[in-house]
Write a protein that holds these residues in place. Structure first.
Motif, PDB file in Angstrom:
ATOM      1  N   UNK A 246     107.354  73.853  16.743  1.00  0.00           N
ATOM      2  CA  UNK A 246     107.952  75.297  16.089  1.00  0.00           C
ATOM      3  C   UNK A 246     108.361  75.083  14.796  1.00  0.00           C
ATOM      4  N   UNK A 247     107.104  74.335  14.124  1.00  0.00           N
ATOM      5  CA  UNK A 247     107.470  73.246  12.496  1.00  0.00           C
ATOM      6  C   UNK A 247     108.829  73.143  12.239  1.00  0.00           C
ATOM      7  N   UNK A 248     109.036  72.354  13.532  1.00  0.00           N
ATOM      8  CA  UNK A 248     110.625  71.580  12.203  1.00  0.00           C
ATOM      9  C   UNK A 248     110.654  70.877  12.347  1.00  0.00           C
ATOM     10  N   UNK A 249     111.390  69.497  12.646  1.00  0.00           N
ATOM     11  CA  UNK A 249     111.382  68.180  12.452  1.00  0.00           C
ATOM     12  C   UNK A 249     111.794  68.043  13.766  1.00  0.00           C
ATOM     13  N   UNK A 250     111.044  66.017  14.391  1.00  0.00           N
ATOM     14  CA  UNK A 250     112.006  65.114  15.597  1.00  0.00           C
ATOM     15  C   UNK A 250     112.696  64.837  14.498  1.00  0.00           C
ATOM     16  N   UNK A 251     114.056  65.158  15.476  1.00  0.00           N
ATOM     17  CA  UNK A 251     115.707  64.311  15.172  1.00  0.00           C
ATOM     18  C   UNK A 251     116.112  63.747  16.165  1.00  0.00           C
ATOM     19  N   UNK A 252     115.047  63.604  16.706  1.00  0.00           N
ATOM     20  CA  UNK A 252     115.306  61.890  17.635  1.00  0.00           C
ATOM     21  C   UNK A 252     116.023  61.213  17.339  1.00  0.00           C
ATOM     22  N   UNK A 253     117.038  60.577  17.510  1.00  0.00           N
ATOM     23  CA  UNK A 253     117.427  59.426  16.651  1.00  0.00           C
ATOM     24  C   UNK A 253     116.897  57.679  16.255  1.00  0.00           C
ATOM     25  N   UNK A 254     116.260  57.616  15.723  1.00  0.00           N
ATOM     26  CA  UNK A 254     114.958  56.185  15.692  1.00  0.00           C
ATOM     27  C   UNK A 254     114.260  57.117  14.772  1.00  0.00           C
ATOM     28  N   UNK A 255     113.988  57.949  14.764  1.00  0.00           N
ATOM     29  CA  UNK A 255     112.235  58.718  14.014  1.00  0.00           C
ATOM     30  C   UNK A 255     112.635  58.843  12.853  1.00  0.00           C
ATOM     31  N   UNK A 259     114.446  63.720   6.456  1.00  0.00           N
ATOM     32  CA  UNK A 259     115.362  64.205   6.259  1.00  0.00           C
ATOM     33  C   UNK A 259     116.405  62.584   6.308  1.00  0.00           C
ATOM     34  N   UNK A 260     115.815  62.306   6.646  1.00  0.00           N
ATOM     35  CA  UNK A 260     116.622  61.040   6.700  1.00  0.00           C
ATOM     36  C   UNK A 260     115.717  59.685   6.026  1.00  0.00           C
ATOM     37  N   UNK A 264     115.818  56.076   9.719  1.00  0.00           N
ATOM     38  CA  UNK A 264     116.604  56.463  10.863  1.00  0.00           C
ATOM     39  C   UNK A 264     118.061  55.766  11.132  1.00  0.00           C
ATOM     40  N   UNK A 265     118.792  56.568  12.556  1.00  0.00           N
ATOM     41  CA  UNK A 265     119.943  56.214  12.477  1.00  0.00           C
ATOM     42  C   UNK A 265     118.985  54.788  13.359  1.00  0.00           C
ATOM     43  N   UNK A 266     119.769  53.697  13.968  1.00  0.00           N
ATOM     44  CA  UNK A 266     119.087  52.671  14.714  1.00  0.00           C
ATOM     45  C   UNK A 266     119.998  52.040  16.497  1.00  0.00           C
ATOM     46  N   UNK A 267     119.191  51.923  17.270  1.00  0.00           N
ATOM     47  CA  UNK A 267     119.973  51.627  18.461  1.00  0.00           C
ATOM     48  C   UNK A 267     119.942  50.028  18.481  1.00  0.00           C
ATOM     49  N   UNK A 268     119.279  49.197  17.017  1.00  0.00           N
ATOM     50  CA  UNK A 268     118.859  47.783  17.371  1.00  0.00           C
ATOM     51  C   UNK A 268     119.270  47.268  16.334  1.00  0.00           C
ATOM     52  N   UNK A 269     119.230  47.995  15.159  1.00  0.00           N
ATOM     53  CA  UNK A 269     119.960  47.853  13.678  1.00  0.00           C
ATOM     54  C   UNK A 269     118.990  46.686  12.708  1.00  0.00           C
ATOM     55  N   UNK A 270     118.879  47.107  11.658  1.00  0.00           N
ATOM     56  CA  UNK A 270     117.925  46.647  10.445  1.00  0.00           C
ATOM     57  C   UNK A 270     118.250  46.698   9.193  1.00  0.00           C
ATOM     58  N   UNK A 271     117.940  45.970   8.097  1.00  0.00           N
ATOM     59  CA  UNK A 271     118.487  46.039   7.077  1.00  0.00           C
ATOM     60  C   UNK A 271     117.271  46.603   6.043  1.00  0.00           C
ATOM     61  N   UNK A 272     118.333  46.386   5.024  1.00  0.00           N
ATOM     62  CA  UNK A 272     116.984  46.781   3.526  1.00  0.00           C
ATOM     63  C   UNK A 272     118.183  46.445   2.834  1.00  0.00           C
ATOM     64  N   UNK A 273     117.117  46.401   1.520  1.00  0.00           N
ATOM     65  CA  UNK A 273     117.887  45.684   0.008  1.00  0.00           C
ATOM     66  C   UNK A 273     118.139  47.140  -0.598  1.00  0.00           C
ATOM     67  N   UNK A 274     118.788  46.657  -1.758  1.00  0.00           N
ATOM     68  CA  UNK A 274     120.232  47.921  -2.097  1.00  0.00           C
ATOM     69  C   UNK A 274     119.397  48.968  -2.421  1.00  0.00           C
ATOM     70  N   UNK A 851     120.679  74.482  11.848  1.00  0.00           N
ATOM     71  CA  UNK A 851     119.852  73.826  10.425  1.00  0.00           C
ATOM     72  C   UNK A 851     119.575  72.754   9.961  1.00  0.00           C
ATOM     73  N   UNK A 852     119.403  71.538  10.584  1.00  0.00           N
ATOM     74  CA  UNK A 852     119.287  70.637  10.654  1.00  0.00           C
ATOM     75  C   UNK A 852     117.130  70.793  10.762  1.00  0.00           C
ATOM     76  N   UNK A 853     117.731  70.898  12.968  1.00  0.00           N
ATOM     77  CA  UNK A 853     115.783  71.135  13.020  1.00  0.00           C
ATOM     78  C   UNK A 853     114.979  71.477  11.683  1.00  0.00           C
TER      79      UNK A 853
END
Length: 939
Positions: A246-255, A259-260, A264-274, A851-853
């Motif tokens: 319907x024209x919104x976002x996929x807000x499923x955690x991990x996608x 917006x993010x 995204x959020x992560x159930x397994x974990x990942x790292x980024x540089x600064x 608001x978010x979707x």
């Protein structure tokens, strides 16, 4: 000449013509001259003993039988179903409430603080934590069900009788007075989905007949357990996260999405540089899976219905004394446990800066903690990369969701004595009540302790791995708060007939009260220290001492006209004195018609959270010291650059200069009984509250005593260390103020029919409707019209203000069989709230679940195709039945929400978390069809 009485009577009979077709009963007749005198009783809203329970003020009576016929097994469900209950009511299903675990009723939509809840006509200790951390109220989830004789709901201002807090009305829960015999009952319930089960058992034992033995003792016990229902148990809009169709976002955690920022959020974990570039993954996800949306997890914790447990016990001894005096002593223990569940904690990707708070603590900004990082020495650090550390993104599913457990234990001891001395009816009462609230928070991560555990080389926290109990306890220690609220009272009253008037005796009632109340509620130590976020940091310590006197006159000037005058004066130790007068009348031109009305003034005194030692600390971003950094220019000569763009805490504190909220209330209506067993009442109400206590919009800078030299810009642009002319700002203080005016008006209609059907049994029908004509909020001279809108959205879980509520109960009884069908209707409302600047659908969505979707569409001023701008009306039908096998045994059953009506979408509320659902109004639609079966055995 026209006979006005005959004309009015003719109109009444014409109105009742259709009702007369239903019944062959004759018109109501006057009682025989030799009939025994009816017993005089006290009715809620008056201190004068009377035989006629229809007073000038409208009172709705819910009997124990009515409660059973509703199909409910909890008091909060019964009271939330009141048609006069409105915006600002509290539900245990609202996990984001300050007063977590409690439930409150809000007559006329004026918040729980404006509805006074009494037990047996006496005040009881309020919940230790106020609504929004501010307004005091009695927790109705902590009141027993089976020990109730009736509930009287006074739908009129009653400060002239009860003092503070009775602005919108009074709910008087009246427990059983005496009991003889033994009764056991049990019932179980479950939804059509097989979840949300309830188990409810009770027992009552009593001995001694007051009339023959001169005494009575009874004890009643009750246990009720209720299982949780989660969003994931229902699916549909409760668990929908992908709005791309319907024209919104996929807000499923991990996608990843816009917006993010692809992180995204992560159930397994990942790292980024600064710079935010992903440089490594923990096992379970990789770059390919992440881009394909295959590293997701789902919400399995958010609740529709929380898990609760109630334990209740009451004992009462009543003794008849000489000369028609009577003494009663009652002790009770009520316990209510609830569990609210929230989202799991996550790592602190933007860093964290806490602040200290608490009574007597000057708020101090702690050192900023950087974003959560993980070193390469941690065994869970991703393999195959050369960096020595990275910024960690991870959701702590291993800790589970954040959980707030509440355990509220209420104890009461009340002694009443009453009798007569000469012409006076006298009574006295003394009581003590206490609510001890134990709050435990689980799963709330301490950012500093987390970083220490990630950096540890001896017992590190393993991302996505198996961790010791010691490590888990270190990063998410249990948050502990033990709060208490106490109330003691003394009450003396007397009444007598003064003289004969044309319609009876002029009656006088006099009374005096003393109430002492204390409240002590503190935030957990970690919250007060500022080390752990995302948990309430409000605190309240204070007391109230109230001395009151009251007087009431009831004057039956003629058999047709009765007048009533009431006045009460209350003196509070902190806010001073307040007088509350009230006038009422009832005119009965003939037995089928009574016209009634009231006019009165009321008040709500500021409570300990508003004028005691209380507050909460928060930060709202950078600001400038208007003295040390004039014109907000760090380069201007004479300014001190270190005092430009400073982050200083704000303390929401109390205000000892607060005045009470004041109200003016009016009712006007009539009671109509065109034929026997058919009656109707129509009552117009209007309430205006002035000087409402609200958080102030301005702040005061509190400066410390630090005059250490700091850099100052000199005339040539250079800097030099100079002692400042005033100390730098230590913190800002914002207190409560008296502002705003709320005006509400509407009409209540109550239609009742009682019909004997001969061999077909008996039938009764009760139809009640409450219609809100006006709900206006005046702020700074501007009036906002909120009836039928979502406003005021910042109060009580954003429940909305529907104009219409209807309840229609119909009961058929024949011999051992009884069946009740109850229809309930809640009107629709839109998403706007003009008082908050929300004047259209897009604005409403921007503050709610949508608001978010649909952020891009909403930000562009477009209403998404997948949402509605109006919350639809909601109608349910409940069935309850009972069969009596004998005078000893009966069985019962009920089906709530028979047609399994779903809750309408409410895209504007925040009470439902991430789901477009309003738990305060539409809980039955979220639960769905619900079955209950039970049995009662009497010895």
């Amino acid at each position: 000449m026209l006979d006005k009485t005959a004309l009015v009577k003719g109109l009444v009979l014409a109105f009742g013509g259709s009702a007369a077709m239903w019944t062959s009963a004759s018109l109501a007749q006057d009682a025989p001259a030799n009939a025994p005198e009816a017993q005089r009783v006290i009715v809620t809203g008056s201190n004068v003993r009377r035989t006629d329970t229809e007073t000038p003020s409208p009172v709705q009576v819910i009997t124990a039988e009515d409660m059973k016929q509703s199909g409910y097994t909890s008091v909060q469900d019964v009271l939330h179903g009141l048609t006069a209950n409105g915006q600002g009511s509290l539900s245990q299903g609202f996990s984001g409430a300050f007063a977590s675990g409690a439930s409150g009723v809000s007559l006329r939509g004026l918040t729980v603080g404006a509805t006074l809840v009494l037990i047996d006509g006496h005040r009881s200790a309020p919940y230790p934590v106020g609504d929004d951390g501010q307004r005091s109220f009695v927790d109705i989830s902590n009141i027993p069900f089976d020990a109730i004789d009736r509930i009287e709901v006074l739908k009129d201002g009653a400060s002239a009788v009860y003092g503070s807090d009775a602005i919108a009305g009074v709910v008087n829960v009246i427990l059983k007075h005496s009991f003889v015999g033994t009764t056991l009952s049990a019932d179980v319930g479950t939804s059509s989905k097989g979840d949300g089960g309830t188990r409810h058992v009770s027992a009552t034992f009593g001995m001694g007949d007051l009339n023959t033995d001169g005494h009575n003792f009874f004890i009643a016990g009750e246990i009720r357990k209720q299982d949780q229902i989660r969003y994931s148990d229902r699916g549909g809009s409760f668990t929908k996260t992908d709005y791309t169709s319907t024209g919104g976002f996929d807000l499923t955690p991990g996608v990843p999405n816009a917006l993010n920022g692809g992180l995204p959020r992560s159930a397994t974990g990942y790292i980024t540089d600064p710079d935010g570039k992903i440089i490594g993954f923990m096992p379970g996800c990789d770059a390919t899976k992440l881009a394909a949306g295959q590293c997701t997890y789902h919400d399995t914790w958010s609740q529709i219905q929380p898990a609760t447990v109630n334990y209740n016990a009451i004992g009462k001894y009543t003794l008849r004394l000489p000369a028609d005096w009577q003494l009663s002593v009652e002790g009770s223990y009520f316990e209510s446990k609830a569990q609210q569940v929230g989202n799991p904690s996550r790592t602190f990707t933007t860093g964290y800066q806490g602040t200290t708070s608490g009574p007597g603590v000057v708020p101090a900004l702690l050192d900023t903690l950087p974003a959560t990082s993980i070193p390469s020495t941690n065994p869970s650090f991703p393999t195959g990369i050369s960096e020595s550390s990275g910024l960690l993104r991870y959701t702590f599913l291993d800790l589970g969701p954040t959980i707030t457990d509440t355990d509220a234990r209420t104890t009461r001891l009340v002694t009443d004595v009453d009798g007569s001395f000469g012409a006076w009816n006298l009574s006295a009462a003394a009581g003590f009540s206490q609510v001890k609230l134990a709050v435990r928070g689980h799963g709330y991560v301490d950012p500093g302790a987390l970083q220490t555990a990630l950096d540890s080389t001896t017992d590190p926290y393993l991302v996505g791995g198996t961790n010791s109990a010691a490590v888990l306890s270190a990063i998410a220690p249990t948050l502990v708060s033990d709060d208490v609220s106490r109330l003691s009272f003394l009450h003396v009253a007397g009444g007598r007939d003064l003289m004969a008037l044309g319609g009876g005796q002029l009656a006088l009632a006099l009374g005096a009260d003393y109430v002492h109340r204390t409240q002590n509620a503190l935030a957990p130590a970690q919250i007060a220290a500022g080390t752990t976020p995302n948990f309430s940091n409000n605190y309240t310590i204070g007391k109230q001492d109230v001395a009151s006197v009251d007087a009431e006159l009831v004057a039956p000037f003629t058999h047709e006209l009765e007048g009533e005058a009431q006045v009460r004066y209350d003196h509070y130790n902190l806010s001073g004195g307040k007088a509350s007068p009230k006038l009422g009348f009832k005119y009965t031109p003939f037995s089928q018609l009574a016209i009634r009305g009231t006019a009165g003034r009321g008040f709500r005194a500021p409570g300990p959270a508003e004028n005691g030692t209380a507050g909460q600390t928060f930060f709202t971003g950078a600001t400038n010291d208007d003295v040390l950094c004039a014109n907000s220019d760090a380069s201007q000569p004479g300014n001190f650059p270190s005092e430009c763009a400073i982050q200083v805490g704000t303390v929401q504190s109390t205000n000892p200069a607060l005045k009470p909220e004041t109200s003016k209330s009016y009712t006007l209506g009539f009671i109509l009984e065109p034929v026997k067993d058919v009656s109707a009442s129509f009552d117009f109400y209007s309430i205006e509250i002035d000087n409402q206590i609200v958080p102030g919009s301005t702040t005061t800078a509190i400066r410390g005593t630090n005059f250490t030299p700091i850099p100052q810009v000199q005339a040539d642009g250079s800097t030099a260390l100079v002692a400042p002319p005033v100390a730098p700002i230590a913190y800002f203080q914002a207190g409560y103020v008296n502002a705003n005016t709320t005006t509400t008006s509407g009409v209540d209609v109550d239609l009742q029919l009682r019909r004997r059907l001969g061999e077909m049994g008996d039938f009764k029908s009760d139809f009640m409707i409450s219609y809100m004509n006006k709900y206006d909020l005046k702020i700074d001279g501007t009036t906002y019209h909120l009836a039928g809108t979502h406003g005021p959205l910042i109060i009580g879980g954003d429940t909305g203000s529907p104009r219409t509520r209807i309840k229609w109960a119909n009961t058929w009884t024949r011999g051992p069989v009884e069946v009740t069908a109850t229809a309930s209707y809640i009107g629709g409302y839109d998403l706007t709230d003009p008082s908050f600047g929300v004047t259209d659908c897009v604005g409403g969505l921007d503050f709610g679940a949508g608001s978010q979707a649909y952020q891009d569409q909403i930000g562009s001023g477009v209403v998404p195709s997948g949402v509605t701008c109006k919350v639809a009306s909601f109608t349910t039908l409940d069935l309850q039945g009972r069969y009596e096998f004998s005078k000893h045994l009966s069985i019962s059953g009920s089906v709530l929400n028979l047609f399994n009506r779903g809750a309408p979408h409410d895209w504007g509320t925040y009470g439902g978390g991430n789901a477009p659902y309003n738990p305060s109004l539409h809980l039955a639609g979220a639960i769905g069809r619900y079955f209950t079966a039970g049995a009662t055995y009497t010895f």
